[in-house]
Structure formats: structure tokens, C-alpha cells
Design a protein around this motif. Structure first.
Motif, PDB file in Angstrom:
ATOM      1  N   GLU A  63      -2.753  12.330   6.430  1.00 32.85           N
ATOM      2  CA  GLU A  63      -3.863  12.039   5.513  1.00 32.85           C
ATOM      3  C   GLU A  63      -4.486  10.675   5.842  1.00 32.85           C
ATOM      4  O   GLU A  63      -5.708  10.543   5.925  1.00 32.85           O
ATOM      5  CB  GLU A  63      -3.335  12.049   4.076  1.00 32.85           C
ATOM      6  N   THR A  64      -3.653   9.680   6.035  1.00 33.58           N
ATOM      7  CA  THR A  64      -4.145   8.338   6.358  1.00 33.58           C
ATOM      8  C   THR A  64      -4.889   8.348   7.692  1.00 33.58           C
ATOM      9  O   THR A  64      -5.979   7.798   7.813  1.00 33.58           O
ATOM     10  CB  THR A  64      -2.976   7.337   6.419  1.00 33.58           C
ATOM     11  N   GLN A  65      -4.304   8.993   8.680  1.00 34.56           N
ATOM     12  CA  GLN A  65      -4.938   9.041   9.991  1.00 34.56           C
ATOM     13  C   GLN A  65      -6.267   9.785   9.929  1.00 34.56           C
ATOM     14  O   GLN A  65      -7.262   9.327  10.489  1.00 34.56           O
ATOM     15  CB  GLN A  65      -4.000   9.706  10.999  1.00 34.56           C
TER      16      GLN A  65
ATOM     17  N   LYS B 228       1.541  12.330   4.417  1.00 34.32           N
ATOM     18  CA  LYS B 228       0.862  11.066   4.090  1.00 34.32           C
ATOM     19  C   LYS B 228       0.300  10.406   5.353  1.00 34.32           C
ATOM     20  O   LYS B 228      -0.810   9.869   5.335  1.00 34.32           O
ATOM     21  CB  LYS B 228       1.822  10.106   3.389  1.00 34.32           C
TER      22      LYS B 228
ATOM     23  N   TYR C 141      -8.945   7.543   7.943  1.00 41.54           N
ATOM     24  CA  TYR C 141      -9.272   6.171   8.336  1.00 41.54           C
ATOM     25  C   TYR C 141      -9.225   5.874   9.831  1.00 41.54           C
ATOM     26  O   TYR C 141      -9.845   4.924  10.274  1.00 41.54           O
ATOM     27  CB  TYR C 141      -8.342   5.185   7.620  1.00 41.54           C
TER      28      TYR C 141
ATOM     29  N   TYR D  29       0.813  -1.202   0.000  1.00 37.81           N
ATOM     30  CA  TYR D  29       0.000   0.000   0.000  1.00 37.81           C
ATOM     31  C   TYR D  29       0.855   1.264   0.000  1.00 37.81           C
ATOM     32  O   TYR D  29       0.330   2.360   0.025  1.00 37.81           O
ATOM     33  CB  TYR D  29      -0.928   0.028   1.219  1.00 37.81           C
TER      34      TYR D  29
END
Length: 180
Positions: free
Chosen positions: A107-109, A104, A112, A27
Motif C-alpha cells: 500500500e505504501t509503495q 501495508k 507514494y 508513522y
């Protein structure tokens, strides 16, 4: 398909599942990998320090709902680490790479994992700070015990039912696939 072909296909599938699914890098973008590789060169540590048997984030065996909370906190720790690294470096290239990686992670945290984790963390810290040797705390805890215990028992029962229902669904699917 003969038995040997099936065995080879099964073996290949098992290998693909073990190697492919366990590969966390599937990923991660090429750019992110490149940034991390360059940062590892910049922040190089000895192999003795790297492989001393004490990982920063040990492996865990928590369930999915627990994993979400745990992963959010782990990502939070990474954000803190990257912020410290940014504060400690003057190298512009390193700063840019750290900014990209940190962006990044944020953004992921955000998309999601964030949810109510900050509130949950504060709540957990407050629970861990309770002075269990204080007699006033002990008395209050006793008076609240039945309510808390009932809530915990209800939650445990719901978790048991969900696990039992999943088991029943898997058994039904296996039975259905054997019949066909």
C-alpha cells in the motif's frame, strides 16, 4: 521570558527535534509494530548475527529525488523477503502477520513510491550489463558521447540552479526573520 527560560525551552526543543524526528516509528501503527515484534520472536537470530556491523540496508546520504527511487527499491526488496518468508512457513499465525505487513508495504509503495521504478530498475540493470571491454561498444559509446555529455551537463546545471535558489530563499528568510 528570561534567559534561563529561553535556554531551557531551546534545549527541550532541540531534544524533541533530535529524538522525535529521528524516530522512524512515528508513522508505524501499533498493530504493525505488534506484528513485527511477534515476527521477530518467530524469526529470532543471535545478537552476534544481528549486530555484526553489516546492516541489510545501509544508511545513505542521497538527495530527495534519489531517496524516492532508492526507497521504492528497498520496499521491493522487503516485499521479496516477505514473500520468501511466506513460502517457507506453515505457521498460520505467522502467515497472517506476514500478509498484514506485506499488505501495508504494498500500500505504501503503491501510493507514494512506485511510479516508473520497475522500468528504471530494468534500465539500470541494462546499463550495468554493458560490456565495456567490447570494442564495438567502445566505438558506439564514443559516437554517442557528446549528446550524453551535453544532457548530463544540462542536468547538472539545473540541479545547481535549484540548490542555489534554495540557498537564496533560506538566506532571504533568515534576513527577513532578523529584520522583524
Amino acid at each position: 521570558m528570561d534567559v534561563l527560560s529561553r535556554a531551557v525551552m531551546c534545549f527541550c526543543l532541540m531534544g524533541w527535534m533530535t529524538l522525535g524526528w529521528s524516530n522512524a516509528a512515528q508513522y508505524t501503527s501499533i498493530n504493525m509494530k505488534r506484528n513485527i515484534d511477534k515476527l521477530k520472536v518467530h524469526y529470532k537470530i543471535s545478537k552476534d548475527q544481528l549486530f555484526n556491523g553489516n546492516p541489510v540496508f545501509p544508511k545513505d546520504t542521497f538527495e530527495d529525488s534519489e531517496q524516492r527511487v532508492l526507497m521504492s527499491v528497498v520496499l521491493d526488496v522487503y516485499l521479496s523477503i516477505f514473500s520468501q518468508m511466506l513460502n517457507q512457513t506453515g505457521d498460520q499465525e505467522v502467515r497472517e502477520r506476514l500478509d498484514q505487513v506485506k499488505g501495508k508495504v504494498q500500500e505504501t509503495q503503491k501510493h507514494y513510491f512506485l511510479g516508473r521504478v520497475p522500468e528504471l530498475r530494468t534500465h539500470l540493470q541494462n546499463l550495468w550489463a554493458i560490456k565495456t571491454s567490447d570494442t564495438t561498444v567502445q566505438g558506439k559509446a564514443l559516437s554517442e558521447f557528446i549528446t550524453i555529455y551535453e544532457k548530463a551537463s544540462k542536468l547538472a546545471h539545473e540541479i545547481h540552479l535549484k540548490k542555489d535558489n534554495r540557498r537564496k530563499r533560506r538566506q532571504a528568510q533568515r534576513l527577513k526573520s532578523h529584520i522583524m
